[in-house]
Design a protein around this motif. Structure first.
Motif, PDB file in Angstrom:
ATOM      1  N   TYR A 224      -2.094  -3.208  -8.816  1.00 35.17           N
ATOM      2  CA  TYR A 224      -3.552  -3.059  -8.791  1.00 35.17           C
ATOM      3  C   TYR A 224      -4.274  -4.315  -9.286  1.00 35.17           C
ATOM      4  O   TYR A 224      -5.293  -4.717  -8.730  1.00 35.17           O
ATOM      5  CB  TYR A 224      -3.978  -1.881  -9.655  1.00 35.17           C
TER       6      TYR A 224
ATOM      7  N   TYR B  57      -9.288  -1.004  -6.159  1.00 35.80           N
ATOM      8  CA  TYR B  57      -8.006  -1.208  -6.849  1.00 35.80           C
ATOM      9  C   TYR B  57      -8.218  -1.311  -8.363  1.00 35.80           C
ATOM     10  O   TYR B  57      -7.430  -0.757  -9.149  1.00 35.80           O
ATOM     11  CB  TYR B  57      -7.317  -2.467  -6.335  1.00 35.80           C
TER      12      TYR B  57
ATOM     13  N   LYS C 225       0.824  -1.204   0.000  1.00 37.02           N
ATOM     14  CA  LYS C 225       0.000   0.000   0.000  1.00 37.02           C
ATOM     15  C   LYS C 225       0.861   1.258   0.000  1.00 37.02           C
ATOM     16  O   LYS C 225       0.563   2.230  -0.715  1.00 37.02           O
ATOM     17  CB  LYS C 225      -0.945  -0.003   1.203  1.00 37.02           C
TER      18      LYS C 225
END
Length: 269
Positions: free
Chosen positions: A189, A205, A155
């Motif tokens: 992603y 995402y 992240k």
């Protein structure tokens, strides 16, 4: 062992800036993952090395320091004592930001992250940009993202890469990292971040991935995955809408049989 960036770019240590630039462009094309689909991981690593080599050799000061480590220039020209002084005595964010960049460029990524996280702890609302020029700022963010990705802190890695990506969309477009960061964000992603994510988080995402200017196959894949998330959430209308968009973009995409059956749909003719 000191990495020889001249060897990575396959140029002489006395190569001109133009020769280095030409070799950089040639090597990026040679090792680009799209040209080496059977070994994408190795290709991505090679591209990263080529970008790093160009980043150092295209900057006179960094090139001088690199030459020094290779003993191409005399040790008397070293300025390492300056960095040692900063490490031992400085506490202001301007000096520490420059030290952070130095450590990252030297390959001391763990030390660089320690400095960065201490700056975040000790200075409220800290940001690197006021203390570095844009090129150095992008270097820092990219290398920090790389280290956080290596640590599995995906992240934070995405946040770093996204800042670089967004900055390089703005004029003047430097585009030192654009293709590489776009590829890394795409992989994070569409694959790494969603692996253990719940459907709601995965949807976010996939939406982020769609802002990257993906190719046709990847855009269709993102919409197909969104359809699966909506189906898992019981939102069949949005699931069908997403799958319909996937079919529209890429009617012959593979791997849609299961979700198509669940939603009672078939690819567009």
């Amino acid at each position: 062992m000191v990495v020889n960036y001249y060897e990575i770019l396959e140029v002489d240590s006395k190569a001109s800036a133009e020769e280095i630039k030409r070799s950089f462009r040639r090597k990026v094309m040679e090792h680009h993952p799209d040209r080496n689909p059977d070994d994408r991981r190795r290709s991505e690593e090679r591209v990263r090395q080529v970008i790093e080599a160009y980043r150092v050799l295209s900057d006179p000061e960094r090139r001088r320091m690199h030459d020094q480590r290779l003993h191409i220039v005399s040790p008397e020209q070293t300025r390492e004592t300056i960095w040692e002084h900063i490490r031992e005595t400085e506490t202001d964010p301007a000096s520490l930001s420059k030290l952070l960049l130095h450590e990252l460029l030297e390959g001391n990524s763990e030390r660089g992250v320690e400095i960065y996280e201490s700056l975040l702890r000790n200075f409220a609302g800290f940001d690197l940009l006021p203390y570095l020029d844009l090129k150095d700022y992008l270097d820092c963010k990219f290398l920090l993202g790389e280290e956080y990705e290596r640590r599995g802190n995906l992240k934070v890695a995405v946040e770093m890469y996204r800042e670089v990506y967004n900055e390089e969309l703005e004029p003047p477009r430097l585009c030192f990292f654009f293709d590489e960061v776009q590829l890394r964000l795409r992989n994070l992603y569409l694959h790494d971040l969603v692996r253990d994510a719940d459907p709601h988080t995965a949807l976010e995402y996939y939406r982020e991935a769609l802002t990257l200017g993906l190719n046709r196959a990847d855009r269709a894949l993102a919409y197909k995955r969104m359809a699966e998330c909506y189906h898992e959430m019981g939102d069949l209308d949005n699931a069908r809408t997403a799958l319909h968009e996937s079919f529209r973009i890429h009617p012959k995409m593979k791997g849609v049989h299961k979700i198509s059956q669940k939603l009672g749909m078939s690819p567009l003719k």
